[in-house]
Design a protein around this motif. Structure first.
Motif, PDB file in Angstrom:
ATOM      1  N   ASN A 157       0.549  -0.995  -0.364  1.00  0.00           N
ATOM      2  CA  ASN A 157      -0.174   0.358  -0.185  1.00  0.00           C
ATOM      3  C   ASN A 157       0.900   1.010  -0.039  1.00  0.00           C
ATOM      4  N   GLY A 158       0.944   1.820  -0.918  1.00  0.00           N
ATOM      5  CA  GLY A 158       1.783   2.828  -1.186  1.00  0.00           C
ATOM      6  C   GLY A 158       1.568   3.810  -0.422  1.00  0.00           C
ATOM      7  N   THR A 159       0.226   4.305   0.453  1.00  0.00           N
ATOM      8  CA  THR A 159      -0.012   6.162   1.051  1.00  0.00           C
ATOM      9  C   THR A 159       0.479   5.023   2.202  1.00  0.00           C
ATOM     10  N   THR A 160       0.103   4.583   2.850  1.00  0.00           N
ATOM     11  CA  THR A 160       0.590   4.351   4.137  1.00  0.00           C
ATOM     12  C   THR A 160       2.234   3.925   4.457  1.00  0.00           C
ATOM     13  N   ALA A 181       0.270  13.206   2.896  1.00  0.00           N
ATOM     14  CA  ALA A 181      -0.356  12.581   2.070  1.00  0.00           C
ATOM     15  C   ALA A 181      -1.478  12.841   1.305  1.00  0.00           C
ATOM     16  N   THR A 182      -2.649  13.660   1.566  1.00  0.00           N
ATOM     17  CA  THR A 182      -3.959  14.347   1.775  1.00  0.00           C
ATOM     18  C   THR A 182      -3.308  15.132   0.234  1.00  0.00           C
ATOM     19  N   ASP A 183      -2.575  15.633   1.116  1.00  0.00           N
ATOM     20  CA  ASP A 183      -1.784  17.408  -0.797  1.00  0.00           C
ATOM     21  C   ASP A 183      -1.521  16.846  -1.218  1.00  0.00           C
ATOM     22  N   LEU A 184      -0.136  15.892  -1.129  1.00  0.00           N
ATOM     23  CA  LEU A 184       0.820  15.534  -2.531  1.00  0.00           C
ATOM     24  C   LEU A 184      -0.777  14.392  -3.302  1.00  0.00           C
ATOM     25  N   GLY A 185      -1.615  13.925  -3.097  1.00  0.00           N
ATOM     26  CA  GLY A 185      -2.779  13.117  -4.186  1.00  0.00           C
ATOM     27  C   GLY A 185      -2.223  11.703  -3.317  1.00  0.00           C
ATOM     28  N   TYR A 186      -1.546  11.015  -2.717  1.00  0.00           N
ATOM     29  CA  TYR A 186      -1.348   9.785  -2.354  1.00  0.00           C
ATOM     30  C   TYR A 186      -2.141   9.354  -1.196  1.00  0.00           C
ATOM     31  N   ALA A 187      -3.458  10.146  -0.009  1.00  0.00           N
ATOM     32  CA  ALA A 187      -3.736   9.955  -0.011  1.00  0.00           C
ATOM     33  C   ALA A 187      -5.649  10.395  -0.001  1.00  0.00           C
ATOM     34  N   GLU A 188      -6.947   9.245  -0.500  1.00  0.00           N
ATOM     35  CA  GLU A 188      -8.167   9.905  -0.604  1.00  0.00           C
ATOM     36  C   GLU A 188      -8.607  10.308   0.279  1.00  0.00           C
TER      37      GLU A 188
END
Length: 437
Positions: A157-160, A181-188
């Motif tokens: 899992n790339g996000t974690t 992660a959210t700001d960079l688009g990695y997290a939904e």
């Protein structure tokens, strides 16, 4: 070869673009031209940018599309359980080949898809369901069929992985790393599936099913997320020469009665910096496979994103199209072993336990007595200054204990008993330790 595409979002639109830009090469590799015969979407009039496709191919009726007699291959990029399951079962029973990236469906009810494929005589390929563009599932399904896989350990899992890497690099807490992660688009916008381990657990089930020739579902996977990992845990891992990763671990084992079993789990764990997975940073994925004859194998690369996932999808489309032209189908599901899944309590692991204790004589002996009572051997003990951060509590001390390998149930019972000791103010954190640290 006429292709029906279900879904035209991030991955589906990339499939269309790649199929168009590489059409000549794909035709040469297959021996026939690929043609998009239909694309099922929820809203036909939605702006999808400059897609190189005739707007007339869009339809809002996926059932009608997959049932058409002129369709050879169905590519599913929608996700979710229903209605995707019904669409794919219909297509497979009708003899069409199916390519899907739907990890949730495969982990929830992959058996129904395999049964439908066997009934209809078509292929079911799903390389893109785990680890994006990394060629992983086909090596497990085909290349290693002459070997005996003993364990699969992975960061899937790339996000974690991005969040834990950021915590390790910057010293940030979980909330701050998640925000980045959210700001960079990695997290939904809703990161639950990632940070609570659901996404990784689905992938772990698929990996275990292929590696051990056994149907393993998402419900068979022990799952823990990373929301409880703190900056203090990361600092403690560094002090041990370790880093923390969310791991999926699928392993063969032996039950008390001598029967062979498998265990499948997803949880954060400390691993030594010398382990091949320790250097996997940012949003990358990596899977470490151990087999009796082949030894140790490592698969590494981008685990998500529209283009990498579309690359894996098209690789499967080429394979199933070649099979259809040749009048053959790939080897069917291999679930002959049918091994029982071992409960998490029987899994062998190690614990890193951080205790906030009263700093007085006899405390260490009392704590050690609890471990001995539950049959758990202590590997190392480290005592530090008070770590509670509460003013006026200089009588406190931090006690960090790392165990030897023991059944998880015994380790969990030990932690529960430690919480009842008068000398233990709190169990600050508990993390498993994997690898050779």
């Amino acid at each position: 070869m006429r292709v029906a595409l279900l879904g035209c979002g991030t991955v589906g639109s990339e499939v269309v673009r790649l199929l168009h830009s590489q059409s000549a090469d794909l035709a040469a590799r297959i021996g026939a031209r690929l043609e998009i015969a239909g694309i099922a979407v929820r809203r036909i009039g939605r702006d999808r940018g400059e897609l190189p496709v005739d707007p007339a191919v869009f339809t809002a009726d996926p059932f009608d599309l997959v049932k058409r007699d002129d369709i050879d291959v169905v590519v599913e990029c929608v996700g979710g359980i229903e209605p995707a399951r019904s669409w794919l079962v219909e297509a497979l029973r009708a003899g069409k080949s199916v390519v899907t990236a739907n990890k949730a469906l495969l982990a929830e009810d992959g058996g129904a898809l395999h049964d439908a494929a066997a009934q209809g005589g078509g292929d079911l390929y799903y390389e893109a369901a785990v680890a994006g563009a990394i060629p992983l599932l086909r090596p497990l399904r085909e290349s290693l069929h002459g070997d005996r896989v003993t364990q699969v350990t992975g960061i899937v899992n790339g996000t974690t992985n991005f969040i834990l890497s950021a915590m390790d690099t910057t010293g940030a807490g979980f909330a701050e790393a998640l925000a980045e992660a959210t700001d960079l688009g990695y997290a939904e916008a809703d990161p639950t599936a990632d940070v609570e381990g659901f996404d990784a657990a689905a992938k772990a089930a698929i990996l275990a099913s292929l590696a051990f020739h056994t149907r393993v579902g998402a419900a068979d996977v022990h799952r823990e997320g990373i929301t409880e990992v703190t900056a203090a845990d990361v600092a403690s891992a560094k002090a041990m020469g370790c880093t923390i990763k969310l791991l999926c671990i699928a392993a063969r084992g032996t039950a008390a009665d001598g029967r062979e079993t498998v265990s499948v789990r997803v949880h954060p764990a400390m691993i030594p910096l010398s382990h091949p997975l320790a250097s996997v940073g940012d949003a990358f994925n990596a899977v470490f496979v151990e087999a009796e004859a082949a030894g140790q194998l490592m698969f590494y690369g981008p685990g998500a994103g529209g283009a990498p996932t579309a690359s894996a999808v098209l690789g499967d489309v080429v394979a199933v199209s070649r099979n259809r032209l040749a009048g053959v189908r790939a080897a069917s599901e291999s679930a002959y072993a049918d091994l029982p899944v071992r409960p998490m309590g029987e899994a062998l692991t190690r614990y890193h336990i951080s205790l906030d204790v009263t700093d007085r004589p006899g405390v260490l002996a009392a704590v050690a007595g609890v471990f001995a009572e539950h049959g758990v051997s202590i590997a190392t003990v480290r005592q530090g200054a008070a770590g509670s951060g509460v003013a006026g509590r200089d009588e406190d001390a931090d006690l960090v204990i790392v165990t030897h390998v023991a059944p998880d149930a015994a380790l969990a019972a030990t932690v529960q008993a430690l919480r009842g000791l008068d000398a233990v103010r709190s169990v600050a954190s508990v993390l498993r330790v994997e690898g050779s640290a």
